[in-house]
Design a protein around this motif. Structure first.
Motif, PDB file in Angstrom:
ATOM      1  N   HIS A  70       0.778  -1.399   0.061  1.00 34.87           N
ATOM      2  CA  HIS A  70       0.069   0.098   0.054  1.00 34.87           C
ATOM      3  C   HIS A  70       0.939   1.258  -0.048  1.00 34.87           C
ATOM      4  CE1 HIS A  70      -3.829   1.922   0.521  1.00 34.87           C
ATOM      5  NE2 HIS A  70      -3.253   2.921   1.253  1.00 34.87           N
ATOM      6  N   ILE A  71       1.946   1.161   0.721  1.00 36.24           N
ATOM      7  CA  ILE A  71       2.880   2.400   0.721  1.00 36.24           C
ATOM      8  C   ILE A  71       3.463   2.629  -0.640  1.00 36.24           C
ATOM      9  CG2 ILE A  71       5.048   3.336   1.568  1.00 36.24           C
ATOM     10  CD1 ILE A  71       4.461   1.796   4.047  1.00 36.24           C
ATOM     11  N   GLU A  72       3.602   1.609  -1.313  1.00 37.55           N
ATOM     12  CA  GLU A  72       4.355   1.484  -2.825  1.00 37.55           C
ATOM     13  C   GLU A  72       3.186   2.266  -3.524  1.00 37.55           C
ATOM     14  OE1 GLU A  72       7.327   1.475  -3.589  1.00 37.55           O
ATOM     15  OE2 GLU A  72       8.203   0.588  -1.866  1.00 37.55           O
ATOM     16  N   ARG A  73       2.173   1.861  -3.448  1.00 36.76           N
ATOM     17  CA  ARG A  73       0.982   2.379  -4.631  1.00 36.76           C
ATOM     18  C   ARG A  73       0.733   3.933  -4.217  1.00 36.76           C
ATOM     19  NH1 ARG A  73      -4.315   0.061  -3.161  1.00 36.76           N
ATOM     20  NH2 ARG A  73      -4.919   0.965  -5.074  1.00 36.76           N
ATOM     21  N   LEU A  74       0.893   4.339  -2.842  1.00 35.14           N
ATOM     22  CA  LEU A  74       0.681   5.553  -2.518  1.00 35.14           C
ATOM     23  C   LEU A  74       1.838   6.576  -3.300  1.00 35.14           C
ATOM     24  CD1 LEU A  74      -0.163   5.218   1.339  1.00 35.14           C
ATOM     25  CD2 LEU A  74      -1.630   6.384  -0.365  1.00 35.14           C
ATOM     26  N   ILE A  75       2.977   5.916  -3.058  1.00 39.83           N
ATOM     27  CA  ILE A  75       4.366   6.537  -3.701  1.00 39.83           C
ATOM     28  C   ILE A  75       4.068   6.684  -5.095  1.00 39.83           C
ATOM     29  CG2 ILE A  75       6.704   6.651  -4.105  1.00 39.83           C
ATOM     30  CD1 ILE A  75       7.061   5.491  -0.854  1.00 39.83           C
ATOM     31  N   THR A  76       3.815   5.585  -5.600  1.00 40.40           N
ATOM     32  CA  THR A  76       3.828   5.536  -7.289  1.00 40.40           C
ATOM     33  C   THR A  76       2.633   6.353  -7.910  1.00 40.40           C
ATOM     34  OG1 THR A  76       4.328   3.323  -7.047  1.00 40.40           O
ATOM     35  CG2 THR A  76       3.369   3.945  -9.105  1.00 40.40           C
ATOM     36  N   ASN A  77       1.601   6.788  -7.108  1.00 34.38           N
ATOM     37  CA  ASN A  77       0.427   7.549  -7.609  1.00 34.38           C
ATOM     38  C   ASN A  77       0.640   9.036  -7.007  1.00 34.38           C
ATOM     39  OD1 ASN A  77      -2.103   5.818  -8.709  1.00 34.38           O
ATOM     40  ND2 ASN A  77      -0.982   4.747  -7.360  1.00 34.38           N
ATOM     41  N   GLY A  78       1.895   9.255  -6.514  1.00 33.77           N
ATOM     42  CA  GLY A  78       1.946  10.531  -6.002  1.00 33.77           C
ATOM     43  C   GLY A  78       1.075  11.346  -5.083  1.00 33.77           C
ATOM     44  N   ALA A  79       0.593  10.398  -4.034  1.00 35.30           N
ATOM     45  CA  ALA A  79      -0.489  10.681  -3.091  1.00 35.30           C
ATOM     46  C   ALA A  79       0.336  11.549  -2.035  1.00 35.30           C
ATOM     47  CB  ALA A  79      -1.225   9.456  -2.768  1.00 35.30           C
ATOM     48  N   GLN A  80      -0.281  12.310  -1.395  1.00 28.07           N
ATOM     49  CA  GLN A  80      -0.156  13.110  -0.115  1.00 28.07           C
ATOM     50  C   GLN A  80      -0.530  12.185   1.001  1.00 28.07           C
ATOM     51  OE1 GLN A  80      -1.332  16.946   0.697  1.00 28.07           O
ATOM     52  NE2 GLN A  80       0.449  17.638   0.963  1.00 28.07           N
ATOM     53  N   PHE A  81       0.130  11.866   1.793  1.00 31.44           N
ATOM     54  CA  PHE A  81      -0.546  10.743   2.910  1.00 31.44           C
ATOM     55  C   PHE A  81       0.331  11.169   4.329  1.00 31.44           C
ATOM     56  CE2 PHE A  81       2.757   8.335   0.843  1.00 31.44           C
ATOM     57  CZ  PHE A  81       3.401   7.591   1.999  1.00 31.44           C
ATOM     58  N   VAL A  82      -0.060  10.725   5.156  1.00 25.03           N
ATOM     59  CA  VAL A  82       0.504  10.856   6.615  1.00 25.03           C
ATOM     60  C   VAL A  82       0.703   9.123   7.071  1.00 25.03           C
ATOM     61  CG1 VAL A  82       0.330  11.160   9.027  1.00 25.03           C
ATOM     62  CG2 VAL A  82      -0.419  12.738   7.313  1.00 25.03           C
ATOM     63  N   ALA A  83       1.882   8.806   7.384  1.00 26.54           N
ATOM     64  CA  ALA A  83       2.269   7.587   7.946  1.00 26.54           C
ATOM     65  C   ALA A  83       2.481   7.745   9.417  1.00 26.54           C
ATOM     66  CB  ALA A  83       3.499   7.157   7.406  1.00 26.54           C
ATOM     67  N   CYS A  84       1.838   6.903  10.195  1.00 27.62           N
ATOM     68  CA  CYS A  84       1.755   6.930  11.852  1.00 27.62           C
ATOM     69  C   CYS A  84       1.821   5.495  12.518  1.00 27.62           C
ATOM     70  CB  CYS A  84       0.361   7.517  12.121  1.00 27.62           C
ATOM     71  SG  CYS A  84       0.381   7.591  13.962  1.00 27.62           S
ATOM     72  N   TYR A  85       3.172   5.703  13.233  1.00 27.49           N
ATOM     73  CA  TYR A  85       3.570   4.568  13.682  1.00 27.49           C
ATOM     74  C   TYR A  85       2.877   4.510  14.972  1.00 27.49           C
ATOM     75  CZ  TYR A  85       6.876   0.602  14.771  1.00 27.49           C
ATOM     76  OH  TYR A  85       7.321  -0.547  14.912  1.00 27.49           O
ATOM     77  N   VAL A  86       2.178   3.227  15.350  1.00 28.12           N
ATOM     78  CA  VAL A  86       1.477   3.252  16.567  1.00 28.12           C
ATOM     79  C   VAL A  86       2.180   2.138  17.715  1.00 28.12           C
ATOM     80  CG1 VAL A  86      -0.832   2.943  17.727  1.00 28.12           C
ATOM     81  CG2 VAL A  86      -0.723   3.933  15.463  1.00 28.12           C
ATOM     82  N   ASP A  87       2.422   2.515  18.842  1.00 22.78           N
ATOM     83  CA  ASP A  87       3.188   1.493  19.720  1.00 22.78           C
ATOM     84  C   ASP A  87       2.571   1.860  21.072  1.00 22.78           C
ATOM     85  OD1 ASP A  87       5.008  -0.336  20.499  1.00 22.78           O
ATOM     86  OD2 ASP A  87       6.510   1.108  20.948  1.00 22.78           O
ATOM     87  N   LEU A  88       2.391   0.671  21.679  1.00 23.87           N
ATOM     88  CA  LEU A  88       1.778   0.775  23.256  1.00 23.87           C
ATOM     89  C   LEU A  88       3.083   0.738  23.991  1.00 23.87           C
ATOM     90  CD1 LEU A  88      -1.047  -2.076  23.159  1.00 23.87           C
ATOM     91  CD2 LEU A  88      -1.267   0.487  22.709  1.00 23.87           C
ATOM     92  N   ASP A  89       3.021   1.470  25.186  1.00 25.70           N
ATOM     93  CA  ASP A  89       4.276   1.587  26.050  1.00 25.70           C
ATOM     94  C   ASP A  89       3.709   0.760  27.290  1.00 25.70           C
ATOM     95  OD1 ASP A  89       5.234   3.919  24.374  1.00 25.70           O
ATOM     96  OD2 ASP A  89       3.581   5.122  25.554  1.00 25.70           O
ATOM     97  N   PHE A  90       4.775   0.324  27.882  1.00 25.21           N
ATOM     98  CA  PHE A  90       4.647  -0.781  29.234  1.00 25.21           C
ATOM     99  C   PHE A  90       3.694  -1.898  28.787  1.00 25.21           C
ATOM    100  CE2 PHE A  90       5.080   3.850  30.469  1.00 25.21           C
ATOM    101  CZ  PHE A  90       6.313   3.684  30.774  1.00 25.21           C
ATOM    102  N   PHE A  91       3.878  -2.547  27.744  1.00 25.65           N
ATOM    103  CA  PHE A  91       2.900  -3.539  27.461  1.00 25.65           C
ATOM    104  C   PHE A  91       3.586  -4.792  27.908  1.00 25.65           C
ATOM    105  CE2 PHE A  91       1.598  -6.891  24.672  1.00 25.65           C
ATOM    106  CZ  PHE A  91      -0.052  -6.790  24.837  1.00 25.65           C
TER     107      PHE A  91
END
Length: 596
Positions: A422-443
């Motif tokens: 999906h990231i490659e599709r976004l890049i190939t199509n010249g899309a503007q997007f936000v990538a957000c990494y989600v992590d749990l603390d003290f899991f």
């Protein structure tokens, strides 16, 4: 009574014409209009299905189709509509006497319409046809400038066979496979397979029944050439000459749609042997008459291989032999000659150990008739049997579907491979997007104290929070593994959505803890050295980057930048969001502002 009603309609020419636009999905321009007919509103024959069914039952189909053609051609000319008119005719009509042909041609000439502006849509209405006669009829019209389309592909008895025999300019995919395609991976794979065949055969695909913006954009992203449906325009007696501004804006959207599941075909071990069908062969010493008799005694047999001492030499197709024998005196002249005279000496031959993916590529790259004729399967050069293009397409589709099911088993969200795709599709199509990494603390300490079952519950609830607060048509949520997720947002209000995720999570996570742990803000457990250590309640860290078109070239860069943003977010106490405002790829040596 039906006959009288129909004769009254014919006598008064009491039919009305409606036109529904068909548009190019890449440019947004109108390709043409499908002509639709309605009988009087107060008549039981108002529905075209009822009208044509009744006409056929009382032997008035010819007259009704002539009248429909006349009304549609007249109103198309009167409205001065741009592009092509898609005119529905049954295959039976093409095989009717020549006066029907003259009627349609006369109407075209009378109303001043160029023949190359007319596309005849063939809708199959019975299990089989005399394909030889039908091909000649199509060639007759084609020589006069008409084009052809196969209607409702996938809905009838033998539409793939019609496509193979007639080689139309257009095929229209039945609306069943279009509506809800964004939610159904089987429909997605069917449409993708049809598009691949169309690309190899020079046919333009038209997707019927597009009713939502999401369906429209997904169909466009699959490379389908044209579309039709209520979202593009409803049938009207005087339709507009252009698409609405809203639809044009949708087609100009540079983002990518969210597919129901991953499209990736993982590497399977299946080989051509899986497609093997036992088909009787003939020797090169048999005559054309002998082969003709084999076809006559086996109505389902479409192709016969010619094999000499185990070595395949070629293929003889039913269509090729019957077409030749249909010519006067050919059978008398050549029936007793060797069957190699009419065989295809360059068939597609593959070993039984050839991987399905490799075989598929070979078929696509070969001349298109191999898809319909099939291929010979051998064992070290010796004939085993045949494989069909239909079986190959089915197997490839099944492999795509199976591959698409690979997801994180705990949350059923897409894993690393579909995330990267999906990231490659976004890049190939010249899309503007936000990538957000989600992590749990003290899991991890939570898992140790409360148990893995409670830990799984936290991960599943986190996944639900992410899904419920993102736009399913624009935002992609992937599960990297463990307590790590990645969101790829195209929503314009992405920042507000991320803050909502923080708020919802901060309240929801409290339901997972004992009250005494909530009151003191954490809990004690032994660390690796056996000493009691205090651990705060689980919190969530979001690290986001804005990916502008042209500045990231791979999913590796996106993952790295989002991971660095997540690390900075984890430095903030409690539930936190860090947004990197940089345009260029993230560099950990420099600092940035935080959004607590």
């Amino acid at each position: 009574m039906l006959r009288e009603c129909l004769l009254n309609i014919i006598d008064k020419q009491d039919l009305s014409a409606l036109f529904q636009p068909i548009a190019h999905l890449q440019s947004g321009e109108i390709l043409g209009y499908e002509g639709l007919i309605r009988a009087p509103a107060d008549s039981p024959l108002h529905s075209p299905i009822n009208l044509f069914k009744a006409a056929k039952s009382v032997d008035l189909l010819l007259q009704i189709e002539q009248l429909c053609s006349k009304v549609l051609l007249r109103e198309f000319a009167n409205n001065k509509l741009p592009g092509k008119l898609f005119l529905n005719l049954s295959p039976e009509s093409l095989l009717l006497p020549v006066d029907h042909d003259n009627a349609v041609l006369n109407y075209v000439k009378h109303y001043g319409i160029q023949a190359d502006h007319i596309v005849i849509e063939l809708t199959e209405s019975q299990p089989g046809y005399d394909y030889g006669l039908l091909s000649k009829a199509v060639a007759h019209y084609s020589n006069k400038g008409f084009q052809f389309a196969i209607d409702d592909l996938g809905e009838g008895f033998s539409s793939l066979r019609l496509w193979s025999e007639l080689r139309p300019a257009f095929v229209k995919i039945d609306m069943h496979f279009i509506q809800g395609i964004n939610l159904d991976n089987v429909k997605l794979q069917f449409v993708r397979s049809i598009q691949q065949i169309a690309e190899s055969s020079g046919t333009t695909v038209i997707a019927e029944g597009i009713e939502t913006e999401t369906e429209l954009l997904l169909i466009r992203d699959l490379g389908i050439g044209c579309g039709q449906g209520y979202h593009l325009g409803r049938p009207l007696s005087q339709p507009p000459a252009t698409l609405s501004a809203e639809v044009k804006n949708s087609l100009n959207y540079r983002g990518v749609t969210i597919l129901p599941q991953s499209q990736n075909i993982i590497q399977h071990k299946e080989t051509a042997l899986r497609l093997l069908r036992v088909v009787p062969s003939v020797t090169p010493r048999m005559t054309n008459n002998d082969v003709f008799k084999l076809f006559m005694h086996s109505p389902t047999l479409e192709v016969i291989p010619v094999v000499d001492h185990g070595k395949p030499l070629g293929l003889i197709t039913r269509r090729s032999l019957f077409d030749r024998f249909a010519v006067q005196y050919i059978r008398e002249l050549h029936g007793k000659k060797l069957c190699t005279m009419f065989m295809d000496p360059t068939p597609l031959i593959t070993d039984k150990n050839t991987k399905i993916q490799d075989l598929s590529r070979s078929v696509v790259e070969a001349e298109h008739h191999h898809l319909f004729n099939g291929f010979i399967i051998t064992d070290q050069g010796h004939y085993l049997g045949m494989g069909t293009g239909h079986d190959l397409m089915r197997e490839i589709t099944n492999m795509q579907i199976n591959a698409a099911r690979y997801a994180n088993p705990l949350t059923l969200l897409p894993g690393n491979v579909p995330i990267n795709e999906h990231i490659e599709r976004l890049i190939t199509n010249g899309a503007q997007f936000v990538a957000c990494y989600v992590d749990l603390d003290f899991f991890k300490p939570f898992n140790d104290v409360y148990g893995y079952r409670k830990g799984d519950d936290v991960i599943q609830r986190t996944a639900s929070i992410l899904v419920n607060n993102c736009d399913a048509s624009r935002d992609f949520i992937g599960h990297i593994g463990g307590d790590d997720f990645l969101i790829l947002l195209q929503s314009e209000d992405w920042e507000a959505r991320l803050h909502t995720i923080l708020d919802v999570f901060s309240h929801d996570i409290l339901t997972q803890f004992k009250q005494e742990d909530i009151d003191r803000g954490g809990y004690y457990t032994e660390d690796r050295r056996g000493e009691m250590a205090f651990h705060p309640l689980i919190s969530i860290s979001l690290g986001a980057i804005k990916a502008e078109p042209g500045f990231y070239t791979s999913h590796h860069q996106i993952a790295s930048a989002a991971s660095e943003a997540k690390k900075l977010s984890k430095k903030i106490l409690g539930n936190s969001l860090f947004v990197s405002r940089r345009i260029k790829p993230f560099s950990p040596e420099s600092s940035d502002s935080t959004i607590p």
